[in-house]
Design an enzyme around this catalytic site. Structure first.
Site, short mmCIF file in Angstrom:
data_model
loop_
_atom_site.label_atom_id
_atom_site.label_comp_id
_atom_site.label_asym_id
_atom_site.label_seq_id
_atom_site.Cartn_x
_atom_site.Cartn_y
_atom_site.Cartn_z
N LYS A 1 -9.65 8.59 80.19
CA LYS A 1 -10.49 8.12 81.28
C LYS A 1 -11.93 8.01 80.75
O LYS A 1 -12.44 8.96 80.16
CB LYS A 1 -10.41 9.15 82.40
N VAL A 2 -12.54 6.85 80.98
CA VAL A 2 -13.94 6.67 80.54
C VAL A 2 -14.74 6.10 81.71
O VAL A 2 -14.21 5.38 82.55
CB VAL A 2 -14.05 5.72 79.32
#
Ligand code: G3P
Length: 220
Positions: free
Chosen positions: A84-85
């Site tokens: 997740k970014v």
């Protein structure tokens, strides 16, 4: 539609996984903090309970750092973990690099349709619009899901899934489904609310009471 659990609590993952309808889990730094446990250990345990994508969030803010953390998480954690970014220019660049290497990326903290489009162009597996946090500002978070799904309808070649996040009530889920969102992530409380109805409980009680009488009459 995929249903993900938004938690870092192992007991909650076990509870909902036991229902047979859990498609994945999302975590974030705040949920890890709340759990009080070791980040990688928590994600490892979740990934062993649930086969679906488990989002583990990077904390670096620069592209190189995000890519390095993402690769390290992929190396150390089970294969169903995705990275997740945040939706920033650096996050987009990291998404492109990681996606090109076959690593699934969930681009998070999305608050408008242009961010969703940009993340999809970078190759994100998921884009996560934050419904509840938009509602908190006095706007309607569901409008964003509608806007994104309208755009997605024009581009059937887009394989990025729209993941409704920051869910605060069961109506968010039903409305997201009516709009065609591919995925939603929600706290355990919402899973419980989605399956609960007082008339179901009342009906069960009545059937049990009547059945007791059937048994007492020796007719069971
Ligand atoms: O996991 C991201 C998102 O679902 C967080 O929700 O309730 O902190 O806005 P919330």
């Amino acid at each position: 539609m995929e249903f993900f659990l938004d938690t870092a609590e192992i007991d909650e993952v076990r509870e909902i996984a036991a229902w047979g309808i859990l498609d994945g889990v999302t975590t974030n730094p705040s949920l890890i903090k709340k759990s009080g446990r070791d980040f990688k250990q928590v994600v490892r345990e979740i990934a062993e309970i649930c086969d679906g994508p488990i989002s583990a969030e990077v904390t670096a803010l620069d592209t190189d750092g995000m890519v390095e953390q993402g690769r390290a998480l992929k190396d150390e954690l089970p294969p169903n973990v995705i990275i997740k970014v945040p939706c920033t220019p650096e996050g987009l660049a990291a998404t492109k690099i990681l996606s090109d290497q076959g690593i699934g990326v969930n681009v998070t903290l999305i608050f408008n349709a242009s961010q969703a489009v940009m993340a999809a162009k970078a190759g994100a597996m998921y884009v996560s619009p934050f419904i509840g946090r938009i509602d908190d500002t006095g706007a309607d978070g569901m409008d964003l899901i509608a806007e994104i799904m309208t755009i997605w309808d024009y581009y059937p070649e887009l394989d990025t899934k729209v993941l409704a996040a920051s869910i605060r009530n069961p109506m968010h889920i039903l409305q997201a489904m009516q709009m065609g969102a591919h995925t939603a992530t929600m706290p355990t409380k919402i899973f419980r609310q989605l399956v609960k109805h007082p008339l179901t409980d009342k009906g069960i009680q009545q059937f049990m009471d009547d059945w007791s009488e059937v048994e007492a009459a020796g007719k069971a």
